[in-house]
Design an enzyme around this catalytic site. Sequence first.
Site, PDB file in Angstrom:
ATOM      1  N   ASP A   1     -11.783  42.607 -19.569  1.00 52.58           N
ATOM      2  CA  ASP A   1     -11.428  43.415 -20.733  1.00 52.58           C
ATOM      3  C   ASP A   1     -12.417  43.223 -21.873  1.00 52.58           C
ATOM      4  O   ASP A   1     -13.247  42.314 -21.864  1.00 52.58           O
ATOM      5  CB  ASP A   1     -10.017  43.071 -21.212  1.00 52.58           C
ATOM      6  CG  ASP A   1      -9.857  41.599 -21.578  1.00 52.58           C
ATOM      7  OD1 ASP A   1     -10.449  40.751 -20.889  1.00 52.58           O
ATOM      8  OD2 ASP A   1      -9.139  41.288 -22.545  1.00 52.58           O
TER       9      ASP A   1
ATOM     10  N   GLU B   1      -8.241  38.685 -21.231  1.00 43.68           N
ATOM     11  CA  GLU B   1      -8.686  37.468 -21.901  1.00 43.68           C
ATOM     12  C   GLU B   1      -8.556  37.594 -23.409  1.00 43.68           C
ATOM     13  O   GLU B   1      -8.187  36.643 -24.100  1.00 43.68           O
ATOM     14  CB  GLU B   1     -10.145  37.179 -21.519  1.00 43.68           C
ATOM     15  CG  GLU B   1     -10.661  35.819 -21.981  1.00 43.68           C
ATOM     16  CD  GLU B   1     -11.346  35.847 -23.340  1.00 43.68           C
ATOM     17  OE1 GLU B   1     -11.707  34.770 -23.846  1.00 43.68           O
ATOM     18  OE2 GLU B   1     -11.522  36.953 -23.914  1.00 43.68           O
TER      19      GLU B   1
END
Length: 482
Positions: free
Chosen positions: A77, A144
């Site tokens: 991400d 994350e």
Amino acid sequence: MTIKDLKPKTVWEFFHEITRIPRPSKKESKIIEYIEEVAAKHKIAIKKDKAGNLLLSKPATKGHEKSPVVILQAHLDMVCEKNSRVKFDFDKDPIKTVVDGDWLHAEGTTLGADNGIGLAAALAVITSGDIEHGPLECLFTVDEETGLTGAKALKKGFMTGNILLNLDSEDEGQIFIGCAGGKGTVATFEYKAAPVPASGQYFRITVTGLNGGHSGCDIHKGLGNANKILARFLYRLQEEYPFTLAAIEGGNLHNAIPREAYAVIGIPQKNRESIRVMLNHFAADIENELKSVDPNVKLIMESTDKPKTCLPATLKKKLIYSLLACPHGVINMSRDIEGLVETSTNLASVKMTGSTKIVVGTSQRSSTESEKNAIADQVASVFRLAGAKVEHGEGYPGWKPNPDSKILKIAQKSYQKLFKKEAEIMAIHAGLECGLFLEKYPNLDMISFGPTLRGVHSPDERIEIKTVDLWWKHLLDILKSV
């Protein structure tokens, strides 16, 4: 010159493809599909867990069959931030990259080099036919940036290696062997909206032009925090003039220092010019304070339509008091590692939910668990005194440095051989997933390293082009040396 002309060619080609795939935190399905397609094309074994984490596996190249398994790790991400006047949909639109001299950046948005460049390098290694390596695994984790939920959900036995190279650092020539743990603290003010007074004139006060930045890597720089600046002005205004507070918003992500904030206020028409003069004087003070780190900061006062409701007067005062009192920035420096921030806190966001709630998001970091909890409790105390409901997130652990690490010794020797100078051995105040990996895999030997990035978690995010090639050469030599 465009991104396709850069070297190492394969790394930049993968990164270009990654920038064209939407991958906000918790919405990684498209990038997952892309990696599954890459694995299928190159006949690479791949598996996915329930959280969406991916593990790609490849046997050793000839002559390296007896080498230990090495894990290359990156997260899928990216932080989605844009300048307020830029039209961009992170769920649909490809990132528009710009080669600007020695740097690559995006047009008005985050670039996603955090951690897209790590993802690109890992894919370049595992899809190559001529890079020497032992048995190889690539671990790609989800979410994350907004909760580390992929790393938290990782199960024992999903990966097999005991050496992990985290590709999520931001300074070429530095090898990281430790990081801070983190915790989120959220305060919620619940209220019943009040009708706005019949008389008065309404204005939008905006704080803009700040650089923002990563709340871990950049917290020591003394960057301006839009929420704190706005709270300072509203406090001074409250002390001298009557006003109505109809709206207040600022910041976005918990791990980004807020760049913009605004408030909608109602004031008696007779005080308009006096308040404008007050704002101008205050803006001059802020510009002087931040001239070396945020030279483009601006405070703007613009007429706006009369709103339908406003905050109750009591809540207005409590909110302003608590935002001003809430600590922000460096709390302690490390007693063990010179120059390392030990503990910090970020007043990250102020959000209105309809006309019934105001939610204030903050995040705390520390290399010491007890200090992390202490600053989180201090932040909570400020908002509880103001009558807010406060909740703490479960947080994540730090990664304690291991100066005797075997992979560290290999990486140090490799860097010296390649570049005829010593790499810096560091710990980082930002959070990495490494501490969570250690909880499930206590025998992991880890380092974190990467090319040079600046302005991470803001639209100023950029990557220094030449450092990607240096980092790439270091990565390949480490794999060969293992």
